[in-house]
Design a protein around this motif. Sequence first.
Motif, PDB file in Angstrom:
ATOM      1  N   ASN A 307     115.402 -66.738  16.793  1.00 56.14           N
ATOM      2  CA  ASN A 307     114.268 -66.941  17.144  1.00 56.14           C
ATOM      3  C   ASN A 307     113.454 -65.519  16.791  1.00 56.14           C
ATOM      4  O   ASN A 307     113.392 -64.725  17.859  1.00 56.14           O
ATOM      5  CB  ASN A 307     114.102 -67.302  18.353  1.00 56.14           C
ATOM      6  CG  ASN A 307     112.445 -67.502  18.728  1.00 56.14           C
ATOM      7  OD1 ASN A 307     111.343 -67.146  18.249  1.00 56.14           O
ATOM      8  ND2 ASN A 307     112.099 -68.426  19.898  1.00 56.14           N
ATOM      9  N   LEU A 308     112.920 -65.243  15.891  1.00 55.11           N
ATOM     10  CA  LEU A 308     112.002 -64.093  15.509  1.00 55.11           C
ATOM     11  C   LEU A 308     110.671 -63.830  16.255  1.00 55.11           C
ATOM     12  O   LEU A 308     110.227 -62.845  16.443  1.00 55.11           O
ATOM     13  CB  LEU A 308     111.803 -63.834  14.116  1.00 55.11           C
ATOM     14  CG  LEU A 308     113.061 -63.859  13.126  1.00 55.11           C
ATOM     15  CD1 LEU A 308     112.631 -63.757  11.723  1.00 55.11           C
ATOM     16  CD2 LEU A 308     113.915 -62.616  13.445  1.00 55.11           C
ATOM     17  N   SER A 309     110.114 -64.995  16.769  1.00 54.57           N
ATOM     18  CA  SER A 309     109.036 -64.937  17.582  1.00 54.57           C
ATOM     19  C   SER A 309     109.054 -63.918  18.726  1.00 54.57           C
ATOM     20  O   SER A 309     107.928 -63.397  19.091  1.00 54.57           O
ATOM     21  CB  SER A 309     108.432 -66.186  18.009  1.00 54.57           C
ATOM     22  OG  SER A 309     108.461 -67.134  17.071  1.00 54.57           O
ATOM     23  N   LYS A 310     110.305 -63.773  19.130  1.00 58.37           N
ATOM     24  CA  LYS A 310     110.396 -62.760  20.239  1.00 58.37           C
ATOM     25  C   LYS A 310     110.124 -61.372  19.818  1.00 58.37           C
ATOM     26  O   LYS A 310     109.988 -60.415  20.759  1.00 58.37           O
ATOM     27  CB  LYS A 310     111.752 -62.896  21.082  1.00 58.37           C
ATOM     28  CG  LYS A 310     111.987 -64.314  21.628  1.00 58.37           C
ATOM     29  CD  LYS A 310     113.198 -64.477  22.555  1.00 58.37           C
ATOM     30  CE  LYS A 310     114.478 -64.693  21.517  1.00 58.37           C
ATOM     31  NZ  LYS A 310     115.708 -64.824  22.367  1.00 58.37           N
ATOM     32  N   MET A 311     110.219 -61.001  18.387  1.00 61.84           N
ATOM     33  CA  MET A 311     109.971 -59.971  17.948  1.00 61.84           C
ATOM     34  C   MET A 311     108.717 -59.533  17.421  1.00 61.84           C
ATOM     35  O   MET A 311     108.143 -58.686  17.584  1.00 61.84           O
ATOM     36  CB  MET A 311     111.122 -59.438  17.101  1.00 61.84           C
ATOM     37  CG  MET A 311     112.580 -59.446  17.487  1.00 61.84           C
ATOM     38  SD  MET A 311     113.766 -58.835  16.254  1.00 61.84           S
ATOM     39  CE  MET A 311     113.281 -57.171  15.824  1.00 61.84           C
ATOM     40  N   THR A 312     108.340 -60.571  16.577  1.00 63.05           N
ATOM     41  CA  THR A 312     106.872 -60.463  16.045  1.00 63.05           C
ATOM     42  C   THR A 312     105.814 -60.414  16.744  1.00 63.05           C
ATOM     43  O   THR A 312     105.955 -61.024  17.876  1.00 63.05           O
ATOM     44  CB  THR A 312     106.967 -61.330  14.782  1.00 63.05           C
ATOM     45  OG1 THR A 312     107.007 -62.785  15.431  1.00 63.05           O
ATOM     46  CG2 THR A 312     107.871 -61.470  13.679  1.00 63.05           C
ATOM     47  N   GLU A 313     104.784 -59.594  16.468  1.00 60.42           N
ATOM     48  CA  GLU A 313     103.696 -59.547  17.183  1.00 60.42           C
ATOM     49  C   GLU A 313     102.405 -60.380  16.384  1.00 60.42           C
ATOM     50  O   GLU A 313     102.075 -59.342  15.541  1.00 60.42           O
ATOM     51  CB  GLU A 313     103.278 -58.158  17.690  1.00 60.42           C
ATOM     52  CG  GLU A 313     104.437 -57.572  18.693  1.00 60.42           C
ATOM     53  CD  GLU A 313     104.293 -56.196  19.049  1.00 60.42           C
ATOM     54  OE1 GLU A 313     103.153 -55.642  18.618  1.00 60.42           O
ATOM     55  OE2 GLU A 313     105.170 -55.564  19.416  1.00 60.42           O
ATOM     56  N   ARG A 314     102.044 -61.094  16.578  1.00 58.63           N
ATOM     57  CA  ARG A 314     101.074 -62.061  15.745  1.00 58.63           C
ATOM     58  C   ARG A 314      99.491 -61.307  15.830  1.00 58.63           C
ATOM     59  O   ARG A 314      98.734 -61.080  15.051  1.00 58.63           O
ATOM     60  CB  ARG A 314     100.966 -63.312  16.123  1.00 58.63           C
ATOM     61  CG  ARG A 314     100.153 -64.392  15.208  1.00 58.63           C
ATOM     62  CD  ARG A 314     100.486 -65.729  15.165  1.00 58.63           C
ATOM     63  NE  ARG A 314      99.984 -66.521  14.451  1.00 58.63           N
ATOM     64  CZ  ARG A 314      98.784 -67.229  14.775  1.00 58.63           C
ATOM     65  NH1 ARG A 314      98.234 -67.299  15.993  1.00 58.63           N
ATOM     66  NH2 ARG A 314      98.278 -67.968  13.853  1.00 58.63           N
ATOM     67  N   VAL A 315      99.438 -61.040  17.261  1.00 57.44           N
ATOM     68  CA  VAL A 315      98.080 -60.529  17.717  1.00 57.44           C
ATOM     69  C   VAL A 315      97.985 -59.228  16.956  1.00 57.44           C
ATOM     70  O   VAL A 315      96.878 -58.634  16.301  1.00 57.44           O
ATOM     71  CB  VAL A 315      97.949 -60.440  18.947  1.00 57.44           C
ATOM     72  CG1 VAL A 315      96.553 -59.963  19.400  1.00 57.44           C
ATOM     73  CG2 VAL A 315      97.747 -62.032  19.584  1.00 57.44           C
ATOM     74  N   SER A 316      98.711 -58.012  17.108  1.00 56.61           N
ATOM     75  CA  SER A 316      98.453 -56.757  16.780  1.00 56.61           C
ATOM     76  C   SER A 316      98.809 -56.621  15.207  1.00 56.61           C
ATOM     77  O   SER A 316      98.561 -55.618  14.621  1.00 56.61           O
ATOM     78  CB  SER A 316      99.803 -55.830  17.541  1.00 56.61           C
ATOM     79  OG  SER A 316     101.034 -56.135  17.047  1.00 56.61           O
ATOM     80  N   GLY A 317      99.430 -57.653  14.670  1.00 58.29           N
ATOM     81  CA  GLY A 317      99.427 -57.596  13.253  1.00 58.29           C
ATOM     82  C   GLY A 317     101.049 -56.981  12.644  1.00 58.29           C
ATOM     83  O   GLY A 317     101.286 -56.848  11.456  1.00 58.29           O
TER      84      GLY A 317
END
Length: 410
Positions: A307-317
């Motif tokens: 699960n990469l969503s724990k690392m990626t930051e959608r809001v900050s870009g």
Amino acid sequence: MKINSRITIYFLFITFIVYSGFKNGGNSSDLFNEDFETGLSKWKITNKTKIQVVESGDDQRGKVLALYPAEASVYAIIDNSNKWNRYSVEGYVKFPENHHHYMGLIYNYQESSHRADFGSVHLFGPYGGEKEEHLEVRNKYLKTRIPDYEPGNRVRANPHFDGNATQKLYPEFWANVPADDIVKVGEWRKFKAEVYDSVCHFYVGNMERPQLTFEHFFQSTGSLGFKPRDTGSPCWIDDISVKRISQLSYQGDPIPNTQYPDKDRMISSWKMWGPFIHKQEGIVLDDSLSQNIEWKTVNADARGCVNLSKMTERVSGKKIVYALKTVQSEKATKATLNISNTNPIHVWVNKKYIGKLKVSEMAWHDFLSNEENSGQSIEFDLQAGENEILLKIAGGRFGGDGFYSSLSID
């Protein structure tokens, strides 16, 4: 005199304990009670136009909480619930209009300066007010994914990372609500959720057997609340009560009781670096990328999903993540990387660019054994000795960032 003083102190101490236990609803296990008759003073509201207290028109119900369709970052969170971790929440839900609607339960909500992560279970109401051809397509699709599916209520696990829904990483966690338990439009229905550390059991109608159990959210403590659907019609909630629990009521098999036949064939961990901001589809690779970097080991979950969503930051870009796997080979040979992924992925082997893997609809746990959920493959050469497989993953996509992977060596 000393004995009397001790008795007095002891009596005051017992009185304090009893008062502390009963001041919030009359039971020492109570954490919270709310009937919404006095407004939202006990709640943290992120958008007061989308989350309101309204008159229900029902003398028995009075005022209720109304969740109006809104963007993903709209929540109603119970104040001072940030350390809760073993509790049962009960309440009543109503879908007042015949349209698209759901009740989103939020648990283990944690917010930092730059992101919000939380577990979530959605209770979908019956789909009405939709063009017949659209409804037919939706029902046909769901029948391929849910055994014995019939149009009506559904429950779905959908954790959010950085506020982003991740249903593409958990496509098997749907459940069809039996006819006896469905929430009909215009009627109130009781619901319950038990949260025990990182595990959530969700009930509606039937309070003895959950409609869905979910244990794949990683946070074990945090705030409790609700969220609306992004589009459609409102959802009403009333009479919320939260109590401490010492164990989960249901001790049976998981629901759904999904089997994971491909789990032992998955790559169980990768070294990760990121997240970064740069062009999503641009191929950016420094020759020294795999050297002098503090890589972080990221393990797959119990299903084999990274699960990469724990690392990626959608809001900050900050959406780009690099993943590295070192492979030993006794001889020069061919190998194939098999992946079920939700993101565009560029692949290098021993610093040589191999190609790109496209986006899949979902990340499927059975992509190796189930042709309907087949993933993608890319073939390459391995040299004798140590080899480095490097992925550049473009994250930040709605529905979640992650993948299952397996390596086949000739």
